[in-house]
Design an enzyme around this catalytic site. Sequence first.
Site, short mmCIF file in Angstrom:
data_model
loop_
_atom_site.label_atom_id
_atom_site.label_comp_id
_atom_site.label_asym_id
_atom_site.label_seq_id
_atom_site.Cartn_x
_atom_site.Cartn_y
_atom_site.Cartn_z
N TRP A 138 0.94 -1.16 -0.02
CA TRP A 138 0.11 -0.06 -0.09
C TRP A 138 0.85 1.24 -0.02
CZ3 TRP A 138 1.50 2.62 4.15
CH2 TRP A 138 2.10 1.97 5.26
N ASN A 139 2.47 1.23 0.27
CA ASN A 139 2.89 2.68 0.54
C ASN A 139 3.28 3.33 -0.68
OD1 ASN A 139 4.72 0.09 0.30
ND2 ASN A 139 6.31 1.41 1.18
N PRO A 163 -3.65 -6.43 -5.23
CA PRO A 163 -3.23 -5.23 -4.49
C PRO A 163 -3.25 -5.53 -3.04
CG PRO A 163 -5.17 -4.74 -5.82
CD PRO A 163 -4.54 -6.28 -6.08
N SER A 164 -2.60 -4.47 -2.38
CA SER A 164 -3.04 -4.49 -0.84
C SER A 164 -4.40 -4.21 -0.48
CB SER A 164 -2.12 -3.41 -0.25
OG SER A 164 -2.43 -3.20 1.18
N SER A 214 5.44 -7.26 4.19
CA SER A 214 5.94 -7.41 5.53
C SER A 214 6.72 -8.46 5.49
CB SER A 214 4.80 -7.52 6.32
OG SER A 214 4.02 -8.77 6.16
N GLU A 235 10.46 -8.67 -1.38
CA GLU A 235 11.05 -7.72 -0.81
C GLU A 235 10.18 -7.36 0.32
OE1 GLU A 235 11.25 -2.99 -1.25
OE2 GLU A 235 12.13 -3.67 -2.99
N CYS A 269 9.89 1.70 1.91
CA CYS A 269 10.67 0.38 2.05
C CYS A 269 12.02 0.92 2.56
CB CYS A 269 10.59 -0.41 0.94
SG CYS A 269 9.08 -0.83 0.32
N GLU A 366 11.70 -2.89 12.29
CA GLU A 366 11.30 -1.92 11.41
C GLU A 366 10.04 -1.07 12.02
OE1 GLU A 366 10.48 -1.51 6.47
OE2 GLU A 366 9.32 -2.94 7.68
#
Length: 469
Positions: A138-139, A163-164, A214, A235, A269, A366
Site C-alpha cells: 500500500w505504501n 493489490p494491498s 511485510s 522484498e 521501504c 522496522e
Amino acid sequence: MTTAVPDLADIEIRDPATDEVVGCVRPAGPEQVDDAVGRAVAAGAAWARTSPADRAGAVKDAAAAVRAVAEELARLNESETGRPYDDALGGALAAAGTLEQYAELGPLHRGRSLQGNWSATDLMVPGPRGVVAAITPWNDPVAVAAGLIGAALVTGNTVVHKPSERSPHVGRRFADLVASFLPDGVLTVLDGAGPTGALLSAHAAVDVVAHVGSIAAGRAIAEAAAGTGAKVLLENGGNDPLIVDDGVDPVWAAGQAALGSYANGGQVCVSVERIYCHAGVADEFLAALAEEATRWVYRPSAEGEKALGPLVDRRQREHVHAHVAEALQGGAVAHVGGAVPDGAGAFYPATVLSGLTPQMRIVREETFGPVAPVRVVDSFEQGLAEAVDDPHGLAATVLTPDMAHAQEAWRALRVGTVKVNAVFGGAPGGAAEPRGLSGTGFGYGPELLDEMTATKTVHVEPCPPRHRP
C-alpha cells in the site's frame, strides 16, 4: 486446486486523514482465485507466442494511458493511504515511466550462444515462466505494481495481481487500465487481504510469486512456494541504518536524516529506521534534526514546510507509537514529537529520539513511521559495527567526508543498496538484491527480466544420413 477458505467479510477502507469510509471490497475466495489463475493459464500459450515487439507495444500503450490518468490515481492513493498528493502523483508518473522502461527493455532481452562442435549449435534461451502472482503493498501501490507487472508481461508471462487490501481501489484501477490493452486473461486482479494472498501463493498453477510487503507475509509465501515449486521474489522491508560520521556538516546531515525518516510518513521501504551519529557532531546534529522535524507538518501551510500525511491507518499508528513509548519507558528522550495527537485520522508527529540502547525494539525492528531514532556512538567504527549487527538487509546510508570510511562501509554492510552522502536517489534502471530478512531476488531494472524468465539450454546437431541397405 486451492482448499483453504478465507474470511470473506467485506473489507472497509477509511481515509486515514478523516476516518471517513471511502470504499468497501469483498475479498476473493477459493473459487475466484481458481478462476483468475485458470484464465491466466489459458491465456499463457498465446501470450508467450506473441512477439516481444507486440507485447512491448501493448505495455507502452498502457503506460500512456496510466500517464493520462495519473492525477486520478494520485487522488485515489491519497484517499486510501493518506499519501500526500504530490508524492502520490510522483508515484503514478513513476509507474508510467517504469512501464515504458520495460516496454523498451523487453524486446532486447535475449539469451546467448555457446561455442561447441563445428557441426552443433548450443543456445541458452530465456522464456516465460508462466503465471506470475504479483502481491503488492500500500505504501507505493502504483509504482511497485508497475515494476512487477511490466517486467512479467514483456517477458511473456501472464499475471494475477493482488493489490494491498489497504489500497484496493487504486490498485484495481491501475491494473484494470493496463489489462484493457491486453488479451483476456493476461492480467487479472483479485481483491483481498492475507488469506486471499495465501490462496494465490499456494496455488499449484502459479509459477512465480513476486511480493513486496511485510516479513511475516514474505515468510508465509516462501513456505507455500516450497510446496508448489514456484519461484519466489521477495522484498520484505528493512531496518535501514544511517551512519553520520564525524566531520560532516551537521545541518546538512540533519536534512538528509529528516528526509529519510519522514518522507511519506516514514512509510517507504528504504526509509531511515535507525541513526548512528558520531559524538563529535551529535549535539549540533540533534538540535538541527529537531528543528527539521518541526518543518514536517500534517498539511503544508507556509514556505519551507513539508507535507507529513497521516499513517495508513490507526493500526499502523498504534504500532509506531508502541515502539516510541517502549523506548521512552526505557530511558530514551523525545526531542520532538513522541505523542499521539488528538483529533480525527491516523496522524503521528515527526519525532526525534535519543538515548537509545541497541536492545530497544525501535532499534531492532522496522518501525515504518515518522520517527528518527538517534544513537550516539564514540567512533565511526562503532557506528558501522552496530549498523551491521542486524538480520535485515535492504538498504543503508553513510554520510561521511572520508572516502576510506565510505569504502569500508559499503563493503561491510550486508544490504542490497548502500547510499553514500544521499539518503535517496540513484540512476534509472538500478536493481539490487535484498538479503537476510529483507527478502531475495532482484527487484526492478533489467535484472528483473531475468527473474521473470527461465533459461533453457538447447543443443542441436544435424541428423546423420539415413542408412539405406
